[in-house]
Write an enzyme that holds these catalytic residues in place. Structure first.
Site, short mmCIF file in Angstrom:
data_model
loop_
_atom_site.label_atom_id
_atom_site.label_comp_id
_atom_site.label_asym_id
_atom_site.label_seq_id
_atom_site.Cartn_x
_atom_site.Cartn_y
_atom_site.Cartn_z
N GLN A 51 89.58 79.81 -10.14
CA GLN A 51 90.18 80.79 -9.23
C GLN A 51 89.42 82.11 -9.29
O GLN A 51 89.22 82.78 -8.27
CB GLN A 51 91.65 81.01 -9.60
N GLU A 52 88.95 82.47 -10.48
CA GLU A 52 88.26 83.74 -10.65
C GLU A 52 86.83 83.71 -10.08
O GLU A 52 86.41 84.64 -9.39
CB GLU A 52 88.20 84.11 -12.14
#
Length: 447
Positions: free
Chosen positions: A302-303
């Site tokens: 996600q990052e």
């Protein structure tokens, strides 16, 4: 003499009363055996056996009802709707708790508890084929579950589409029908919206042609008879579950993160699991510490989409996207070095989870920590304060999730300690990680 006749009459009534069989209500039978038998279709949206034991939305709700009655739960899993209905008709199970929708046909035969959620039916086909927009445009075999509400919907649809044909089966469950679409065994099926949403996390190639029904209420099903003993307590139970927020929390736990679906993003993630993750997986496993390595990997995707050289305009860098102060606090000297960055990310996430108040149970504890990883612990605390002020439960993610987006509005954030924050982004952030984590767990368990 009259007194003797009266006494004889009373004695006769007493003997007659004793000779009549006593009526045992359904509830008294349950209490006499000390257990309640609740049937459900086995599946991820209802009941399944995970690594930590029995799980599923319907299972947890059924377990809460058994506790409410102070009896043991006997969950009876089925793989066929026909078998499940037959057992209910024979009185061999007390309740069906299986995400069953109320429709006119079922209401003629069965009694339903209060509705507790809603779902719709979707016509499903494989991505790449021509999308049908109504039943007239079907070009191939339509396979559906026998005795399901899908059959009732098709019978209704046939009134307007006379050429509509389909095949009913007892040989597959709903997930196997969806897998059959992927494998090309048949061209179309109908699936309930929540089942489809769960399945598409791993199989984004399943597409929706059109909605067969609008949202329909879902409820537990019981025999339709004059015995109200158990039914009355079911009504009381659902009233309590709604009032206490238990239903909302269960809904969030199992389905709150899958309401939105993005084909491109889901496909890209599954491809990255195959192509990119193997390079970094040993470090995720090594540095997860007390965490599940798949959660750490999901946060990382996600990052940065597992890009060790990722960089944001605000200066956050690396595969776990650490700020300079955070990196320093966890001993990371080079944020572009993936092993260091993953190690630091694992330490930081574990610290955040430990920082969440001890009284908050899992999984809410982890979800609040994930939001803190994105928007900051202080802003999450502000959202929890707003939640409590507005009558919600600050220890439940389902309630805090509704209040985090308020931090972008001045009339709300000016009342908080840490002020403005993109709480709406944090909510999407947590939902995405939960989907990625679920997918990693499923892929790991189904290698």
């Amino acid at each position: 003499m009259l007194k003797k006749v009266y006494l004889l009459f009373v004695l006769t009534l007493m003997l007659a009363a004793c000779s009549e069989p006593k009526y045992d209500s359904q509830l008294s039978k349950i209490h006499s055996t000390g257990k309640i038998r609740i049937g459900t279709l086995a599946g991820e949206g209802t009941y399944f056996i995970g690594t930590e034991g029995d799980k599923g939305f319907e299972y947890e709700l059924a377990a809460a009802f058994a506790e409410f009655l102070n009896v043991e739960l006997e969950i009876v899993p089925f793989f066929s709707i026909k078998d499940m209905l037959r057992k209910l008709d024979k009185g061999q199970i007390d309740i069906l708790a299986s995400g069953l929708t109320l429709n006119p046909e079922r209401l003629k035969q069965y009694r339903f508890a209060p509705e507790y959620r809603s779902i719709s039916q979707k016509l499903v086909y494989k991505q790449g084929k021509k999308r049908p927009r109504n039943f007239a445009q079907l070009n191939g075999e339509l396979m559906v579950l026998a005795k399901s509400s899908h059959v009732d919907s098709l019978n209704q649809a046939k009134l307007g589409f006379e050429q509509l044909t389909w095949t009913e089966t007892d040989d597959y469950d709903e997930s196997e029908l969806l897998q059959g679409i992927i494998d090309g065994k048949f061209d179309y099926t109908i699936a309930d919206s929540h089942t489809l949403a769960l399945f598409r996390r791993y199989h984004p190639e399943l597409s929706i042609g059109f909605s067969v029904t609008r949202e329909e209420p879902v409820a537990w099903m019981m025999q339709n008879n004059a015995d109200d003993s158990l039914y009355a307590l079911v009504i009381e139970f659902f009233g309590k579950m709604k009032q206490d927020g238990v239903l909302a929390n269960l809904e969030e736990k199992y389905f709150g993160h899958i309401r939105q679906f993005n084909y491109i993003n889901t496909l890209a993630f599954i491809e990255a699991v195959s192509d990119t993750l193997p390079k970094y997986q040993p470090w995720f496993e090594q540095y997860a510490r007390s965490l599940d390595w798949r959660l750490l990997a999901a946060v990382s995707y996600q990052e940065s989409m597992w890009n060790p050289r990722a960089k944001s305009p605000t200066g956050v860098r690396g595969i776990m996207m650490l700020t300079r102060p955070t990196a320093k606090s966890v001993g990371v000297t080079n944020r572009l070095e993936p092993e260091q960055n993953i190690r630091g990310g694992g330490i930081y996430l574990e610290k955040l989870i430990k920082r969440i108040p001890q009284r908050i149970a899992e999984p809410d504890r982890t979800w609040l920590a994930l939001a803190s990883y994105n928007v900051g612990f202080g802003h999450v605390e502000d959202a929890r304060v707003l939640t409590q002020r507005n009558g919600g439960d600050p220890d439940k993610w389902a309630d805090v999730k509704k209040h985090l987006p308020l931090l972008i509005k001045k009339r709300h954030y000016r009342q908080t300690k840490y002020g403005y924050a993109r709480g709406d982004v944090a909510v999407k952030y947590v939902d995405n990680i939960r989907r990625y984590y679920d997918t990693l767990v499923w892929l790991d368990n189904n290698k």
